[in-house]
Design a protein around this motif. Structure first.
Motif, PDB file in Angstrom:
ATOM      1  N   VAL A 216     -41.778  31.242 -42.141  1.00 11.34           N
ATOM      2  CA  VAL A 216     -41.546  29.815 -42.341  1.00 11.34           C
ATOM      3  C   VAL A 216     -42.805  29.221 -42.968  1.00 11.34           C
ATOM      4  O   VAL A 216     -43.928  29.529 -42.543  1.00 11.34           O
TER       5      VAL A 216
ATOM      6  N   LEU B 258     -42.735  27.799 -33.511  1.00 16.15           N
ATOM      7  CA  LEU B 258     -42.399  28.938 -34.372  1.00 16.15           C
ATOM      8  C   LEU B 258     -42.829  30.252 -33.743  1.00 16.15           C
ATOM      9  O   LEU B 258     -42.074  31.249 -33.782  1.00 16.15           O
TER      10      LEU B 258
ATOM     11  N   TYR C 287     -41.209  33.543 -35.278  1.00 13.12           N
ATOM     12  CA  TYR C 287     -41.406  33.304 -36.702  1.00 13.12           C
ATOM     13  C   TYR C 287     -42.894  33.333 -37.054  1.00 13.12           C
ATOM     14  O   TYR C 287     -43.745  32.952 -36.243  1.00 13.12           O
TER      15      TYR C 287
ATOM     16  N   ILE D 213     -31.891  26.649 -39.966  1.00  9.99           N
ATOM     17  CA  ILE D 213     -31.874  28.056 -40.356  1.00  9.99           C
ATOM     18  C   ILE D 213     -30.709  28.760 -39.667  1.00  9.99           C
ATOM     19  O   ILE D 213     -30.017  29.590 -40.270  1.00  9.99           O
TER      20      ILE D 213
END
Length: 350
Positions: free
Chosen positions: A71, A94, A99, A317
């Motif tokens: 990301v 995240l 991520y 997402i």
């Protein structure tokens, strides 16, 4: 057709070559950076790619699996402590979600912003959280918002953009802190910092104007001073205000960074902030709590807004068909010494 030429039916290298009036191999050289291409030719190819909405997916060339959990975080000014705190909030969420965050600083440059966004998309970023640079236009993000990567705008909205958005309640916060100064007895109040083209500046100034109008106080155009939203900008803007024959008794600043610059400018002229002149900010950064005198400001919870931005992006997402969303965070008044409340209380008691 190779993977570099086509990814899920998108624009091909052949189409770009035709639009740019060059060969397919020349386009490939520009994409891969493996050869020498005249600058004018490379720029023509890049314009063609931008016009056609082409994104070179390096994931298709070997990084697809590695980039599937990437990301991008694109920040306009990491030298501002507020955006550093915002980034911490984003990365907290995240990382817990598995991520990898790629963080980029644009320095308020729209061209640099476009470059880093392009690089992030080329390397397979699933989504991007963007704090837009000054003068970013809706068309600068339209292709991203409708493309293969999800997009969330954070802190700064772009007038006319339909992208998802996380912002603080700028207008209400500015009105709240201006009313506080009015309640302390101030009537000649300046507003300094931020550029007039900035939507955030427009929102915050409108809140200031709302409070002044409710109190039936006219706004002196000479006390509406624009500047870059930086400490240096605050020093310059405050210098202009203090040079006036009839200077204000209080100053509302665009953000904490500008306010701290304004406080420095006042001190250099021998003025005591909180006694000779009131100065207030917006954001409630850590620095605002530790300057002397401590800064009266508006708290918008930068870390919390970052966390909200990240969660909104992850929701998009997970569901690319989800409708765009907007979150407006609360703006709380934080009263400290710089507004002069303690000095006025002592004066009243005396």
């Amino acid at each position: 057709m190779t993977e570099a030429e086509s990814d899920k039916g998108r624009v091909t290298i052949i189409e770009i070559a035709k639009a740019a009036g060059v060969s397919k191999s020349t386009v490939s050289l520009v994409l891969t950076g493996r050869g020498s291409v005249k600058r004018e030719t490379a720029e023509r190819i890049q314009r063609a790619m931008d016009q056609l909405g082409y994104v070179y997916n390096r994931g298709a060339a070997g990084l697809r699996n590695a980039g599937s959990n990437i990301v991008g975080i694109v920040i306009n000014d990491l030298s501002n402590p507020f955006f550093a705190e915002l980034s911490i909030g984003i990365q907290n969420v995240l990382q817990m979600s598995g991520y990898v965050a790629f963080l980029a600083h644009t320095g308020e440059s729209v061209s640099q912003q476009s470059q880093v966004i392009r690089m992030m998309r080329e390397n397979g970023a699933r989504g991007i959280i963007l704090c837009p640079a000054l003068d970013t236009r809706p068309e600068d993000v339209e292709g991203l918002a409708s493309g293969d990567a999800s997009l969330v705008l954070s802190i700064r909205r772009i007038a006319g953009s339909q992208a998802s958005l996380v912002v603080p309640d700028n207008r209400a916060g500015a009105a709240r802190i201006t009313r506080h100064l009015l309640n302390l007895g101030h009537r000649r109040i300046a507003y300094v910092g931020g550029m007039g083209s900035m939507v955030v500046r427009q929102d915050r100034f409108q809140g200031f104007a709302d409070a002044m109008a409710d109190a039936k106080c006219a706004i002196d155009p000479g006390l509406n001073i624009e500047s870059l939203p930086t400490k240096d900008g605050g020093v310059r803007a405050m210098g202009a205000v203090l040079a006036l024959a009839d200077r204000p008794t209080a100053v509302v600043c665009y953000n904490d960074v500008v306010a701290i610059g304004a406080m420095l400018a006042a001190a250099r002229r021998g003025l005591s902030v909180g006694t000779d002149i009131a100065v207030v900010g917006f954001d409630d950064t850590e620095e605002a709590r530790h300057v002397v005198p401590a800064l009266t400001t508006v708290s918008v919870d930068a870390v919390g807004l970052g966390e909200r931005s990240a969660r909104m992006l992850l929701d998009q997402i997970a569901d690319r068909n989800a409708a765009g969303a907007t979150y407006v965070g609360e703006a709380k008044l934080i009263i400290r010494e710089s507004c002069g409340i303690h000095h006025r209380a002592l004066a009243a008691a005396g």
